[in-house]
Each structure stands twice: as C-alpha cells, then as structure tokens.
Write a protein that holds these residues in place. Structure first.
Motif, PDB file in Angstrom:
ATOM      1  N   GLU A   1     -40.058   0.886  46.316  1.00 56.20           N
ATOM      2  CA  GLU A   1     -41.079   0.870  47.168  1.00 56.20           C
ATOM      3  C   GLU A   1     -42.355   1.884  46.850  1.00 56.20           C
ATOM      4  O   GLU A   1     -42.161   2.914  46.545  1.00 56.20           O
ATOM      5  CB  GLU A   1     -40.672   1.355  48.482  1.00 56.20           C
ATOM      6  CG  GLU A   1     -41.389   1.594  49.595  1.00 56.20           C
ATOM      7  CD  GLU A   1     -40.624   1.792  51.192  1.00 56.20           C
ATOM      8  OE1 GLU A   1     -39.625   2.494  50.986  1.00 56.20           O
ATOM      9  OE2 GLU A   1     -41.195   1.248  52.158  1.00 56.20           O
TER      10      GLU A   1
ATOM     11  N   HIS B   1     -36.996   5.845  56.003  1.00 53.41           N
ATOM     12  CA  HIS B   1     -38.024   5.638  57.187  1.00 53.41           C
ATOM     13  C   HIS B   1     -37.976   4.403  57.759  1.00 53.41           C
ATOM     14  O   HIS B   1     -38.759   3.900  58.413  1.00 53.41           O
ATOM     15  CB  HIS B   1     -39.424   5.969  56.723  1.00 53.41           C
ATOM     16  CG  HIS B   1     -39.907   5.099  55.688  1.00 53.41           C
ATOM     17  ND1 HIS B   1     -40.514   5.618  54.390  1.00 53.41           N
ATOM     18  CD2 HIS B   1     -39.936   3.861  55.691  1.00 53.41           C
ATOM     19  CE1 HIS B   1     -40.961   4.373  53.634  1.00 53.41           C
ATOM     20  NE2 HIS B   1     -40.497   3.263  54.238  1.00 53.41           N
TER      21      HIS B   1
ATOM     22  N   HIS C   1     -35.827  -1.827  46.618  1.00 52.51           N
ATOM     23  CA  HIS C   1     -36.607  -1.996  47.816  1.00 52.51           C
ATOM     24  C   HIS C   1     -36.843  -3.858  47.691  1.00 52.51           C
ATOM     25  O   HIS C   1     -38.127  -4.224  47.833  1.00 52.51           O
ATOM     26  CB  HIS C   1     -38.065  -1.436  47.783  1.00 52.51           C
ATOM     27  CG  HIS C   1     -38.751  -1.428  49.133  1.00 52.51           C
ATOM     28  ND1 HIS C   1     -39.631  -2.328  49.365  1.00 52.51           N
ATOM     29  CD2 HIS C   1     -38.305  -1.001  50.152  1.00 52.51           C
ATOM     30  CE1 HIS C   1     -40.202  -1.959  50.546  1.00 52.51           C
ATOM     31  NE2 HIS C   1     -39.445  -1.395  51.198  1.00 52.51           N
TER      32      HIS C   1
ATOM     33  N   TYR D   1     -46.285   4.780  58.762  1.00 52.49           N
ATOM     34  CA  TYR D   1     -45.110   5.201  59.197  1.00 52.49           C
ATOM     35  C   TYR D   1     -44.025   5.679  58.403  1.00 52.49           C
ATOM     36  O   TYR D   1     -42.933   5.988  58.845  1.00 52.49           O
ATOM     37  CB  TYR D   1     -44.371   3.955  60.099  1.00 52.49           C
ATOM     38  CG  TYR D   1     -43.765   2.705  59.519  1.00 52.49           C
ATOM     39  CD1 TYR D   1     -42.448   2.763  58.666  1.00 52.49           C
ATOM     40  CD2 TYR D   1     -44.261   1.361  59.304  1.00 52.49           C
ATOM     41  CE1 TYR D   1     -41.836   1.906  58.176  1.00 52.49           C
ATOM     42  CE2 TYR D   1     -43.684   0.273  58.795  1.00 52.49           C
ATOM     43  CZ  TYR D   1     -42.361   0.450  57.861  1.00 52.49           C
ATOM     44  OH  TYR D   1     -41.866  -0.421  57.303  1.00 52.49           O
TER      45      TYR D   1
ATOM     46  N   HIS E   1     -45.972   4.128  52.470  1.00 57.55           N
ATOM     47  CA  HIS E   1     -46.608   2.997  53.262  1.00 57.55           C
ATOM     48  C   HIS E   1     -48.018   3.335  53.203  1.00 57.55           C
ATOM     49  O   HIS E   1     -49.006   2.546  53.857  1.00 57.55           O
ATOM     50  CB  HIS E   1     -46.023   3.036  54.715  1.00 57.55           C
ATOM     51  CG  HIS E   1     -44.708   2.324  54.816  1.00 57.55           C
ATOM     52  ND1 HIS E   1     -44.810   0.896  55.071  1.00 57.55           N
ATOM     53  CD2 HIS E   1     -43.634   2.678  54.296  1.00 57.55           C
ATOM     54  CE1 HIS E   1     -43.239   0.602  54.994  1.00 57.55           C
ATOM     55  NE2 HIS E   1     -42.784   1.407  54.441  1.00 57.55           N
TER      56      HIS E   1
END
Ligand SMILES: [Fe+2]
Length: 284
Positions: free
Chosen positions: A242, A12, A189, A125, A57
C-alpha cells in the motif's frame, strides 16, 4: 528535548467504521478497534502530546510533504470507498512547529521536503481512522495534536524514505514534543476483484500474500529488521504494498539501522477486502 515515546504499524481499514454502525458488519473489526484504543492509551501514558502519522492514502507525485496545519476539522466521506466511510466528523489540533522542524531537518539532509499549513489541505483516512479510535472516549484535555505525512509516494525511492525517517527522528529529538509515530498502512495490499469483494471481506485475495505476511510478522516478532529492510523493496513490489510501503520504510528510518527489538503484536494479522492488516508496536 523531545522524544519518540511509541512507534507502531497500524491498520486503518474503513471496515472499522462499518464495524461501529448497526447492521451486517457490526462488530466485525472490534479487535482492530481495541488495538487502536490500546495504542492510544499507552501513548498518553508515556506522555505523548503529538501523533505523527505516515499516511498511505495521501498520494504525492514529487517531494515529501507534511500536513502541519494549526487545526483540522471537518466531515469526511471517502471518495475512494464512499460505501465504507460516510460523514465521519473529526476535530484535532495540529502542531505546525513540529512539521516545520521535520522539513528543515530533512532538507538539511538533501531530502526535498515541504511543510504545509493550509486550511484547505485536508487529512486523508489513513490518518483519520486511527485518530478516531485513539481518541474515542478520551477527554479533550488528553487529546493528541496531529501531524500527517504523505506516505503514498508514487515515484520515490524506498531508501530515501528510510533516510527521511532518520531525519524525522533527529527532528523529534530537537523538538519540545513527545511523539507517537504511526505507520498507517497494510501488510500486503492486493484488493479483491470486484466479483469477489463481498466473499473476501475478511480474507486475503491470494494465498501467496497471506503466507508472505505471516512470514514477515514472524520476522518482526523475532526482531529480524535488518533482513526485513533488505527484502522490503521486493515485498512491496510482489505483494502490492500500500502506497509502495513508504510508511513502513519511514518507520524503519525512525527506528534506526541497529533496531532489532522483537515487535509486540497487538492485533494479529487479519484479511480485509483481500489485503493483510495488523496493529504492531515496535518497542523503543
Ligand atoms: Fe488503506
């Protein structure tokens, strides 16, 4: 009876949005965008009516949380990387009944879970970017309903997230929906240091992470998910997963303990701002 019609791990990266704009970065994420479009196309072909996104996120500190509003609409600017995503408009229908079903099924398994239908609870997002490309150019009547699940689970156990994924799978089966399930997060990440940010726009920060990601994707291609599940906690820890890689843990739960089907890599692993990214389908 509902069904999971497609499962995938997706990128993303906000540079996909930059890739659309004129200027220095125009076209830089064309392959990743093409991967999203293809995943969306296949999901619709398989009859999907809902996209369920594990969003790394959306940070939560306690409990599992489902954003299952009736409707999502707004103009989004990332407060985390405002130079990448600015004024991105979105408009999606939600699917409250699926969110409620997932919460009920998870709570029945003693996984403390809350479903929310709150107009002011917005999407992050990790959900908005894949939804943008999976809906780009798609007629309104073929749009998917969207449900987002928090997958930056700061203090949670990865094994509980796998169990949560198993509960999601059971909930989908008793629903009336055909669902595309997306784990929206990176491989490794390790963001680049500020001084190296521009130089590493299309690279990994550390060779260690790049090599680990290559090996992990090789395991996926061979269907070695039992071994991958065993190493996930260390992979997440040493490669700065992440959101702690809770999106991936949930996806493993959705796929089930016996899953061993070779993955289909739609977008080959690539480096982005120091992190490792991919679009991969896990055939069902
Ligand atoms: Fe991200």
């Amino acid at each position: 009876m509902g069904e999971i019609v497609l499962a995938a791990k997706v990128t993303h990266v906000p540079s996909m949005y930059l890739s659309e704009q004129p200027g220095q970065h125009h076209g830089c994420r064309a392959e990743a965008i093409a991967g999203h479009k293809e995943i969306g196309r296949r999901a619709r072909e398989l009859g999907a009516d809902v996209a369920l996104v594990f969003d790394t996120h959306w940070l939560v500190n306690s409990g599992y949380h489902i954003n299952c509003s009736n409707h999502f609409e707004g103009i989004y600017t990332s407060n985390e990387l405002p130079h990448f995503i600015q004024d991105m408009a979105y408009n999606y229908a939600g699917c409250p009944d699926l969110g409620e079903l997932i919460a009920t099924e998870a709570n029945r398994s003693d996984i403390r879970t809350m479903a929310h239908n709150i107009k002011s609870l917005k999407l992050e997002y990790g959900t908005l970017v894949p939804m943008r490309y999976m809906h780009m150019g798609v007629p309104e009547e073929q749009a998917l309903k969207v449900v987002s699940i928090a997958a930056w689970d700061a203090w949670h156990d990865l094994n509980e997230s796998i169990k949560f994924g198993e509960a999601i799978r059971r909930a989908i089966k008793v629903s009336n929906h055909n669902v595309m399930v997306l784990a929206s997060g990176s491989l490794s990440h390790r963001f680049s240091d500020n001084s190296d940010a521009m130089e590493n726009m299309h690279r990994w920060t550390r060779e260690f992470d790049r090599q680990m990601d290559i090996r992990v994707v090789e395991m996926w291609r061979q269907g070695h998910f039992k071994e991958f599940r065993t190493m996930l906690p260390e992979y997440a820890q040493h490669c700065y997963g992440e959101g702690g890689m809770h999106d991936t843990a949930m996806l493993l739960g959705v796929l089930g303990e016996e899953y061993d089907t070779p993955a289909e890599i739609l977008t080959e692993p690539f480096g982005s701002s120091g992190t490792g990214q991919i679009n991969a389908i896990f055939p069902l």
